[in-house]
Design a protein around this motif. Structure first.
Motif, PDB file in Angstrom:
ATOM      1  N   LEU A  33      33.543  40.108  30.296  1.00 56.95           N
ATOM      2  CA  LEU A  33      33.566  40.809  31.586  1.00 56.95           C
ATOM      3  C   LEU A  33      34.990  40.956  32.136  1.00 56.95           C
ATOM      4  O   LEU A  33      35.208  41.658  33.119  1.00 56.95           O
ATOM      5  N   LEU A  34      35.944  40.282  31.491  1.00 54.94           N
ATOM      6  CA  LEU A  34      37.344  40.399  31.899  1.00 54.94           C
ATOM      7  C   LEU A  34      37.923  41.710  31.348  1.00 54.94           C
ATOM      8  O   LEU A  34      37.498  42.166  30.282  1.00 54.94           O
ATOM      9  N   PRO A  35      38.895  42.301  32.046  1.00 53.46           N
ATOM     10  CA  PRO A  35      39.559  43.488  31.496  1.00 53.46           C
ATOM     11  C   PRO A  35      40.121  43.175  30.106  1.00 53.46           C
ATOM     12  O   PRO A  35      40.550  42.045  29.838  1.00 53.46           O
ATOM     13  N   GLU A  36      40.139  44.158  29.250  1.00 49.75           N
ATOM     14  CA  GLU A  36      40.471  43.980  27.835  1.00 49.75           C
ATOM     15  C   GLU A  36      41.786  43.263  27.569  1.00 49.75           C
ATOM     16  O   GLU A  36      41.880  42.411  26.712  1.00 49.75           O
ATOM     17  N   ARG A  37      42.824  43.574  28.298  1.00 53.26           N
ATOM     18  CA  ARG A  37      44.143  42.997  27.997  1.00 53.26           C
ATOM     19  C   ARG A  37      44.430  41.709  28.778  1.00 53.26           C
ATOM     20  O   ARG A  37      45.567  41.263  28.828  1.00 53.26           O
ATOM     21  N   THR A  38      43.420  41.112  29.366  1.00 51.75           N
ATOM     22  CA  THR A  38      43.605  39.891  30.146  1.00 51.75           C
ATOM     23  C   THR A  38      43.856  38.702  29.225  1.00 51.75           C
ATOM     24  O   THR A  38      43.126  38.478  28.262  1.00 51.75           O
ATOM     25  N   ILE A  39      44.920  37.951  29.529  1.00 50.30           N
ATOM     26  CA  ILE A  39      45.213  36.717  28.796  1.00 50.30           C
ATOM     27  C   ILE A  39      45.424  35.609  29.821  1.00 50.30           C
ATOM     28  O   ILE A  39      45.575  35.875  31.020  1.00 50.30           O
ATOM     29  N   GLU A  40      45.448  34.374  29.353  1.00 48.81           N
ATOM     30  CA  GLU A  40      45.704  33.256  30.247  1.00 48.81           C
ATOM     31  C   GLU A  40      47.039  33.483  30.953  1.00 48.81           C
ATOM     32  O   GLU A  40      48.021  33.854  30.326  1.00 48.81           O
ATOM     33  N   SER A  42      47.337  35.769  33.333  1.00 52.46           N
ATOM     34  CA  SER A  42      47.285  37.103  33.938  1.00 52.46           C
ATOM     35  C   SER A  42      46.835  36.994  35.393  1.00 52.46           C
ATOM     36  O   SER A  42      45.904  36.246  35.711  1.00 52.46           O
ATOM     37  N   TRP A  43      47.505  37.754  36.259  1.00 51.43           N
ATOM     38  CA  TRP A  43      47.098  37.829  37.659  1.00 51.43           C
ATOM     39  C   TRP A  43      46.102  38.958  37.798  1.00 51.43           C
ATOM     40  O   TRP A  43      46.243  40.019  37.180  1.00 51.43           O
ATOM     41  N   LEU A  44      45.081  38.712  38.615  1.00 53.14           N
ATOM     42  CA  LEU A  44      43.980  39.642  38.751  1.00 53.14           C
ATOM     43  C   LEU A  44      43.741  39.974  40.217  1.00 53.14           C
ATOM     44  O   LEU A  44      43.937  39.129  41.095  1.00 53.14           O
ATOM     45  N   THR A  45      43.321  41.205  40.471  1.00 59.45           N
ATOM     46  CA  THR A  45      42.858  41.593  41.792  1.00 59.45           C
ATOM     47  C   THR A  45      41.335  41.592  41.723  1.00 59.45           C
ATOM     48  O   THR A  45      40.748  42.232  40.842  1.00 59.45           O
ATOM     49  N   LEU A  46      40.729  40.820  42.613  1.00 59.63           N
ATOM     50  CA  LEU A  46      39.278  40.644  42.589  1.00 59.63           C
ATOM     51  C   LEU A  46      38.651  41.174  43.873  1.00 59.63           C
ATOM     52  O   LEU A  46      39.230  41.036  44.954  1.00 59.63           O
ATOM     53  N   ILE A  47      37.477  41.746  43.743  1.00 60.82           N
ATOM     54  CA  ILE A  47      36.647  42.063  44.898  1.00 60.82           C
ATOM     55  C   ILE A  47      35.511  41.049  44.855  1.00 60.82           C
ATOM     56  O   ILE A  47      34.775  40.975  43.861  1.00 60.82           O
ATOM     57  N   ILE A  48      35.404  40.248  45.927  1.00 59.29           N
ATOM     58  CA  ILE A  48      34.394  39.190  45.979  1.00 59.29           C
ATOM     59  C   ILE A  48      33.506  39.421  47.190  1.00 59.29           C
ATOM     60  O   ILE A  48      33.991  39.626  48.300  1.00 59.29           O
ATOM     61  N   GLU A  49      32.204  39.382  46.959  1.00 66.94           N
ATOM     62  CA  GLU A  49      31.222  39.484  48.037  1.00 66.94           C
ATOM     63  C   GLU A  49      30.206  38.368  47.859  1.00 66.94           C
ATOM     64  O   GLU A  49      29.652  38.197  46.772  1.00 66.94           O
ATOM     65  N   ASN A  50      29.972  37.624  48.919  1.00 70.24           N
ATOM     66  CA  ASN A  50      29.008  36.507  48.891  1.00 70.24           C
ATOM     67  C   ASN A  50      29.276  35.545  47.732  1.00 70.24           C
ATOM     68  O   ASN A  50      28.366  35.134  47.025  1.00 70.24           O
ATOM     69  N   ASP A  51      30.551  35.216  47.550  1.00 68.25           N
ATOM     70  CA  ASP A  51      30.990  34.298  46.488  1.00 68.25           C
ATOM     71  C   ASP A  51      30.674  34.788  45.072  1.00 68.25           C
ATOM     72  O   ASP A  51      30.577  33.997  44.147  1.00 68.25           O
ATOM     73  N   VAL A  52      30.517  36.090  44.922  1.00 67.64           N
ATOM     74  CA  VAL A  52      30.270  36.676  43.605  1.00 67.64           C
ATOM     75  C   VAL A  52      31.337  37.741  43.352  1.00 67.64           C
ATOM     76  O   VAL A  52      31.580  38.593  44.200  1.00 67.64           O
ATOM     77  N   ILE A  53      31.967  37.670  42.175  1.00 69.07           N
ATOM     78  CA  ILE A  53      32.984  38.664  41.812  1.00 69.07           C
ATOM     79  C   ILE A  53      32.290  39.984  41.510  1.00 69.07           C
ATOM     80  O   ILE A  53      31.409  40.049  40.640  1.00 69.07           O
ATOM     81  N   GLN A  54      32.686  41.026  42.242  1.00 68.00           N
ATOM     82  CA  GLN A  54      32.118  42.361  42.048  1.00 68.00           C
ATOM     83  C   GLN A  54      32.969  43.200  41.109  1.00 68.00           C
ATOM     84  O   GLN A  54      32.437  44.029  40.376  1.00 68.00           O
ATOM     85  N   SER A  55      34.303  43.011  41.148  1.00 68.92           N
ATOM     86  CA  SER A  55      35.175  43.753  40.234  1.00 68.92           C
ATOM     87  C   SER A  55      36.441  42.949  39.957  1.00 68.92           C
ATOM     88  O   SER A  55      36.849  42.111  40.763  1.00 68.92           O
ATOM     89  N   ILE A  56      37.025  43.231  38.799  1.00 68.71           N
ATOM     90  CA  ILE A  56      38.242  42.548  38.347  1.00 68.71           C
ATOM     91  C   ILE A  56      39.187  43.592  37.773  1.00 68.71           C
ATOM     92  O   ILE A  56      38.792  44.390  36.925  1.00 68.71           O
ATOM     93  N   GLU A  57      40.440  43.559  38.230  1.00 69.96           N
ATOM     94  CA  GLU A  57      41.484  44.415  37.665  1.00 69.96           C
ATOM     95  C   GLU A  57      42.723  43.570  37.405  1.00 69.96           C
ATOM     96  O   GLU A  57      43.040  42.685  38.193  1.00 69.96           O
ATOM     97  N   VAL A  58      43.420  43.860  36.328  1.00 66.25           N
ATOM     98  CA  VAL A  58      44.666  43.159  36.022  1.00 66.25           C
ATOM     99  C   VAL A  58      45.756  43.687  36.950  1.00 66.25           C
ATOM    100  O   VAL A  58      45.890  44.897  37.133  1.00 66.25           O
ATOM    101  N   ASP A  59      46.528  42.770  37.536  1.00 65.09           N
ATOM    102  CA  ASP A  59      47.675  43.140  38.372  1.00 65.09           C
ATOM    103  C   ASP A  59      48.926  42.929  37.526  1.00 65.09           C
ATOM    104  O   ASP A  59      49.531  41.854  37.534  1.00 65.09           O
ATOM    105  N   ASP A  60      49.307  43.971  36.785  1.00 67.29           N
ATOM    106  CA  ASP A  60      50.442  43.877  35.862  1.00 67.29           C
ATOM    107  C   ASP A  60      51.736  43.535  36.591  1.00 67.29           C
ATOM    108  O   ASP A  60      52.548  42.757  36.088  1.00 67.29           O
ATOM    109  N   GLU A  61      51.935  44.104  37.767  1.00 70.23           N
ATOM    110  CA  GLU A  61      53.166  43.881  38.528  1.00 70.23           C
ATOM    111  C   GLU A  61      53.308  42.414  38.925  1.00 70.23           C
ATOM    112  O   GLU A  61      54.359  41.804  38.735  1.00 70.23           O
ATOM    113  N   LYS A  62      52.262  41.823  39.462  1.00 68.45           N
ATOM    114  CA  LYS A  62      52.293  40.411  39.872  1.00 68.45           C
ATOM    115  C   LYS A  62      52.446  39.506  38.648  1.00 68.45           C
ATOM    116  O   LYS A  62      53.195  38.526  38.683  1.00 68.45           O
ATOM    117  N   THR A  63      51.753  39.833  37.573  1.00 68.66           N
ATOM    118  CA  THR A  63      51.851  39.028  36.343  1.00 68.66           C
ATOM    119  C   THR A  63      53.292  39.002  35.848  1.00 68.66           C
ATOM    120  O   THR A  63      53.828  37.940  35.517  1.00 68.66           O
TER     121      THR A  63
END
Length: 95
Positions: A33-40, A42-63
Motif C-alpha cells: 500500500l506504500l508508494p512504489e519508490r518508498t524506502i526506509e 522516506s518522508w511521506l505526506t499522509l491524509i489521516i481520518e479517524n486514526d486511519v490513513i486515507q492516502s500516502i504520498e512520498v515527499d521527495d523534497e523533505k526526504t
C-alpha cells in the motif's frame, strides 16, 4: 488531517511502520500500500481520518532535505574525529 511522517522500517518485508511526530503516533501499513519508490527513511505526506490513513504520498523534497542534513552532520563528525585514536598493532611474528 494532512500530516508528515517518516517510514521508519519495514518489518518482515511486509509491514511498513510510519512515525508521525505531530500526532506522537506510529502507524502500520502493508508494504504493497506504500508508494512504489518508498524506502526506509522516506518522508511521506499522509491524509489521516479517524486514526486511519486515507492516502500516502512520498515527499521527495523533505526526504532530500533531511538526507542532506544527515550527510552534513556525518561529514562534520568525520572531520572532527580526525581518524582512529587507536594505534594499529602490527604482528611481527615470523612464522
Amino acid at each position: 488531517m494532512k500530516v508528515q511522517g517518516v517510514l521508519d522500517r519495514i518489518v518482515d518485508g511486509e509491514i511498513g511502520v510510519i512515525l508521525v511526530d505531530d500526532l506522537k503516533k506510529e502507524f502500520t501499513v502493508k508494504k504493497d500500500l506504500l508508494p512504489e519508490r518508498t524506502i526506509e527513511g522516506s518522508w511521506l505526506t499522509l491524509i489521516i481520518e479517524n486514526d486511519v490513513i486515507q492516502s500516502i504520498e512520498v515527499d521527495d523534497e523533505k526526504t532530500e532535505e533531511v538526507q542532506q542534513k544527515v550527510n552534513s552532520q556525518l561529514d562534520r563528525i568525520r572531520k572532527k574525529s580526525g581518524g582512529s585514536k587507536f594505534k594499529r598493532r602490527i604482528n611481527n611474528d615470523a612464522t
